[in-house]
Design a protein around this motif. Structure first.
Motif, PDB file in Angstrom:
ATOM      1  N   SER A 160       0.819  -1.215   0.000  1.00 49.33           N
ATOM      2  CA  SER A 160       0.000   0.000   0.000  1.00 49.33           C
ATOM      3  C   SER A 160       0.850   1.261   0.000  1.00 49.33           C
ATOM      4  O   SER A 160       0.358   2.345  -0.311  1.00 49.33           O
ATOM      5  N   GLY A 161       2.119   1.132   0.349  1.00 50.91           N
ATOM      6  CA  GLY A 161       3.032   2.260   0.270  1.00 50.91           C
ATOM      7  C   GLY A 161       3.672   2.407  -1.100  1.00 50.91           C
ATOM      8  O   GLY A 161       4.335   3.417  -1.370  1.00 50.91           O
ATOM      9  N   MET A 162       3.486   1.418  -1.959  1.00 51.01           N
ATOM     10  CA  MET A 162       4.031   1.479  -3.310  1.00 51.01           C
ATOM     11  C   MET A 162       3.028   2.029  -4.314  1.00 51.01           C
ATOM     12  O   MET A 162       3.390   2.784  -5.223  1.00 51.01           O
ATOM     13  N   PHE A 163       1.754   1.629  -4.154  1.00 50.39           N
ATOM     14  CA  PHE A 163       0.718   1.975  -5.127  1.00 50.39           C
ATOM     15  C   PHE A 163      -0.635   1.839  -4.419  1.00 50.39           C
ATOM     16  O   PHE A 163      -0.784   0.984  -3.539  1.00 50.39           O
ATOM     17  N   PRO A 164      -1.639   2.647  -4.780  1.00 52.02           N
ATOM     18  CA  PRO A 164      -2.934   2.572  -4.097  1.00 52.02           C
ATOM     19  C   PRO A 164      -3.572   1.185  -4.191  1.00 52.02           C
ATOM     20  O   PRO A 164      -3.517   0.526  -5.224  1.00 52.02           O
ATOM     21  N   ILE A 165      -4.181   0.771  -3.074  1.00 49.49           N
ATOM     22  CA  ILE A 165      -4.807  -0.541  -2.961  1.00 49.49           C
ATOM     23  C   ILE A 165      -6.328  -0.409  -3.093  1.00 49.49           C
ATOM     24  O   ILE A 165      -6.936   0.509  -2.534  1.00 49.49           O
ATOM     25  N   ASP A 166      -6.941  -1.340  -3.819  1.00 53.98           N
ATOM     26  CA  ASP A 166      -8.396  -1.415  -3.897  1.00 53.98           C
ATOM     27  C   ASP A 166      -8.911  -2.060  -2.609  1.00 53.98           C
ATOM     28  O   ASP A 166      -8.566  -3.213  -2.316  1.00 53.98           O
ATOM     29  N   PRO A 167      -9.719  -1.344  -1.803  1.00 51.46           N
ATOM     30  CA  PRO A 167     -10.154  -1.908  -0.516  1.00 51.46           C
ATOM     31  C   PRO A 167     -11.057  -3.132  -0.653  1.00 51.46           C
ATOM     32  O   PRO A 167     -11.228  -3.879   0.313  1.00 51.46           O
ATOM     33  N   LYS A 168     -11.625  -3.364  -1.838  1.00 54.78           N
ATOM     34  CA  LYS A 168     -12.491  -4.522  -2.038  1.00 54.78           C
ATOM     35  C   LYS A 168     -11.705  -5.761  -2.455  1.00 54.78           C
ATOM     36  O   LYS A 168     -11.959  -6.862  -1.964  1.00 54.78           O
ATOM     37  N   THR A 169     -10.750  -5.584  -3.366  1.00 59.12           N
ATOM     38  CA  THR A 169      -9.992  -6.735  -3.866  1.00 59.12           C
ATOM     39  C   THR A 169      -8.704  -6.970  -3.099  1.00 59.12           C
ATOM     40  O   THR A 169      -8.114  -8.048  -3.181  1.00 59.12           O
ATOM     41  N   HIS A 170      -8.228  -5.960  -2.352  1.00 59.18           N
ATOM     42  CA  HIS A 170      -6.959  -6.022  -1.630  1.00 59.18           C
ATOM     43  C   HIS A 170      -5.781  -6.217  -2.590  1.00 59.18           C
ATOM     44  O   HIS A 170      -4.767  -6.816  -2.227  1.00 59.18           O
ATOM     45  N   ARG A 171      -5.943  -5.738  -3.795  1.00 55.13           N
ATOM     46  CA  ARG A 171      -4.881  -5.743  -4.803  1.00 55.13           C
ATOM     47  C   ARG A 171      -4.681  -4.306  -5.269  1.00 55.13           C
ATOM     48  O   ARG A 171      -5.437  -3.397  -4.916  1.00 55.13           O
ATOM     49  N   PHE A 172      -3.639  -4.074  -6.094  1.00 54.36           N
ATOM     50  CA  PHE A 172      -3.448  -2.739  -6.639  1.00 54.36           C
ATOM     51  C   PHE A 172      -4.667  -2.337  -7.464  1.00 54.36           C
ATOM     52  O   PHE A 172      -5.286  -3.172  -8.141  1.00 54.36           O
ATOM     53  N   ARG A 173      -5.029  -1.059  -7.414  1.00 52.09           N
ATOM     54  CA  ARG A 173      -6.188  -0.571  -8.161  1.00 52.09           C
ATOM     55  C   ARG A 173      -5.926  -0.645  -9.664  1.00 52.09           C
ATOM     56  O   ARG A 173      -5.027   0.031 -10.182  1.00 52.09           O
ATOM     57  N   GLU A 174      -6.715  -1.430 -10.357  1.00 55.24           N
ATOM     58  CA  GLU A 174      -6.492  -1.649 -11.789  1.00 55.24           C
ATOM     59  C   GLU A 174      -6.731  -0.387 -12.603  1.00 55.24           C
ATOM     60  O   GLU A 174      -6.027  -0.145 -13.592  1.00 55.24           O
ATOM     61  N   ASP A 175      -7.717   0.431 -12.207  1.00 52.55           N
ATOM     62  CA  ASP A 175      -7.966   1.655 -12.967  1.00 52.55           C
ATOM     63  C   ASP A 175      -6.757   2.579 -12.944  1.00 52.55           C
ATOM     64  O   ASP A 175      -6.400   3.194 -13.961  1.00 52.55           O
ATOM     65  N   LEU A 176      -6.077   2.626 -11.794  1.00 52.38           N
ATOM     66  CA  LEU A 176      -4.901   3.490 -11.694  1.00 52.38           C
ATOM     67  C   LEU A 176      -3.669   2.852 -12.339  1.00 52.38           C
ATOM     68  O   LEU A 176      -2.809   3.563 -12.865  1.00 52.38           O
ATOM     69  N   LEU A 177      -3.586   1.525 -12.310  1.00 49.79           N
ATOM     70  CA  LEU A 177      -2.499   0.850 -13.026  1.00 49.79           C
ATOM     71  C   LEU A 177      -2.584   1.155 -14.527  1.00 49.79           C
ATOM     72  O   LEU A 177      -1.575   1.470 -15.169  1.00 49.79           O
ATOM     73  N   ASN A 178      -3.798   1.066 -15.060  1.00 47.58           N
ATOM     74  CA  ASN A 178      -3.993   1.346 -16.488  1.00 47.58           C
ATOM     75  C   ASN A 178      -3.703   2.808 -16.798  1.00 47.58           C
ATOM     76  O   ASN A 178      -3.106   3.136 -17.842  1.00 47.58           O
ATOM     77  N   GLN A 179      -4.105   3.680 -15.893  1.00 49.06           N
ATOM     78  CA  GLN A 179      -3.847   5.110 -16.088  1.00 49.06           C
ATOM     79  C   GLN A 179      -2.342   5.381 -16.083  1.00 49.06           C
ATOM     80  O   GLN A 179      -1.842   6.165 -16.897  1.00 49.06           O
ATOM     81  N   PHE A 180      -1.631   4.731 -15.153  1.00 49.31           N
ATOM     82  CA  PHE A 180      -0.179   4.919 -15.113  1.00 49.31           C
ATOM     83  C   PHE A 180       0.464   4.404 -16.401  1.00 49.31           C
ATOM     84  O   PHE A 180       1.352   5.060 -16.960  1.00 49.31           O
ATOM     85  N   ASN A 181       0.034   3.239 -16.865  1.00 51.47           N
ATOM     86  CA  ASN A 181       0.594   2.697 -18.104  1.00 51.47           C
ATOM     87  C   ASN A 181       0.439   3.678 -19.254  1.00 51.47           C
ATOM     88  O   ASN A 181       1.374   3.898 -20.043  1.00 51.47           O
TER      89      ASN A 181
END
Length: 396
Positions: A47-68
């Motif tokens: 969670s200190g590396m990249f925002p976490i999705d509180p529902k999936t407990h994984r990195f937020r995919e919308d923001l991963l795609n935005q970063f890409n």
């Protein structure tokens, strides 16, 4: 989010190493990678590396795609999904100690490969485990030279606050982290002054006894703290917008200037900046705290700083025997949970197993202390313009 921010900063400034980046992780993740060969990371550290999705407990995919999208516009071809580690919550399979990893730990090769490994975590997450502060509406406060609180949220925050860093527990629940740069440093300076007086008088004492007696004296302070005011700012504070710190102690000729009020004022001041940050969430986000765990040297004198902190937070504060064990003990508990949990929630496992027989001193806030702290905070905030100007006038 420091990690991904650094990568993007390197990209927009054409840092030569950027095109070669294939994997990013934290220190705990790096060590785990060497020991297991697995590119994974516990959700708390992640969670200190990249925002976490509180529902999936994984990195937020919308923001991963935005970063890409942004990253590729700068001319780079790496996929952030490959660059970042896989996120795991406590109890999930994080690999096994390899032959190479065993040799790195034990060059004598007595340690055998094959033991299961829990997800690697950093000191914030392991500290939450070490203080049993992983359930919603609970938290912990670590008080030393600086002070920070970790409060597990029972609902997402509606707004963004620069004063608050959002991380997670090892189980993936969102945590509001509030940090203040100053806590006990100015108190320690005053204790050194008191010790110098005793040395000058030739008095016999121990430093531990001095701290104990001075802290116990604070309990005799009056409700108004003698109308004294202290800013123990040996460094700047972001929460109160004080760029460079300048310790100040303020009184009027009508103040009740005695030892009890001086000590009570200093301890109140040590918690004041943190209280301002926590009160911000209470006002704007309906933050509720059922219980807090305090750990750090300021709580060593039983019942003093702990009772004042309870008044500041308006919630019970506990000090536990295990609070001094720290992150190393916390990750050991996570490792045991990894092999023993049998589907049990982390918070339940800590309640029934790791902390089942642990004694704790619990102090409830007293109404008169709560009101006293509210009055002090009003004076503290009213005097902040003086603190902000002090460095300009005296160090320019």
């Amino acid at each position: 989010r420091w990690s991904i921010a650094q990568l993007y900063d390197a990209a927009i400034h054409d840092a030569p190493h950027t095109q070669h980046v294939r994997y990013m992780t934290t220190l705990s993740g790096y060590v785990h990678w060497y020991l297991t060969g697995e590119r994974v990371l516990g959700v708390g550290d992640a969670s200190g590396m990249f925002p976490i999705d509180p529902k999936t407990h994984r990195f937020r995919e919308d923001l991963l795609n935005q970063f890409n999208d942004l990253y590729h516009k700068e001319g780079y071809t790496q996929d952030v999904y490959d660059v970042l580690p896989k996120v795991l919550v406590a109890g999930e399979d994080a690999g096994y100690l390899t032959e190479t990893g065993a040799k790195l730990i034990d060059p004598n090769q007595e340690l055998q490969a094959g033991c299961p490994m829990c997800a690697p975590e950093g000191d914030a997450a392991t500290g939450m485990v070490a203080t049993k502060s992983v359930a919603p509406r609970t938290g912990n406060i670590s008080a030393g030279t600086s002070i920070f609180s970790m409060i597990v949220l029972d609902h997402p925050l509606e707004k963004l606050y620069p004063e608050v860093d959002l991380v997670t527990t090892p189980a993936g629940d969102e945590v509001a982290m509030i940090h203040a740069n100053n806590c006990t440093s100015d108190i320690n300076a005053w204790m050194d002054l008191f010790a110098e007086v005793l040395d000058t008088m030739g008095a016999a004492y121990t430093k531990e006894d001095l701290f104990t007696r001075m802290f116990e004296k604070a309990l005799e302070g009056d409700k108004e703290l003698g109308h004294l005011l202290s800013y123990g700012y040996v460094s700047g504070e972001f929460i109160t917008d004080v760029p460079p710190g300048y310790p100040l102690f303020i009184r009027s000729f009508e103040s009740q200037f005695n030892l009890a009020n001086v000590m009570k004022t200093h301890i109140f001041s040590a918690f004041s900046t943190l209280k301002i940050g926590i009160d911000l969430l209470k006002r704007n986000e309906a933050l509720e705290i059922d219980s807090m765990i305090g750990h750090g040297g300021i709580f060593k004198t039983e019942g003093v700083a702990q009772s004042f902190l309870a008044a500041a937070l308006e919630s019970p504060v506990s000090v536990m025997q295990t609070a001094s064990e720290g992150g190393a003990w916390g990750i050991a508990v996570l490792a045991r949970y990894h092999v023993d949990h049998q589907g049990q929630k982390l918070s339940d496992y800590l309640d029934h197993h790791a902390f089942g027989d642990v004694e704790a001193l619990v102090i409830e806030p007293k109404a008169e202390d709560v009101e006293s702290f509210k009055q002090y905070i009003e004076r503290f905030e009213a005097g902040l313009p003086l603190e902000r100007q002090a460095d300009t006038h005296f160090n320019s």
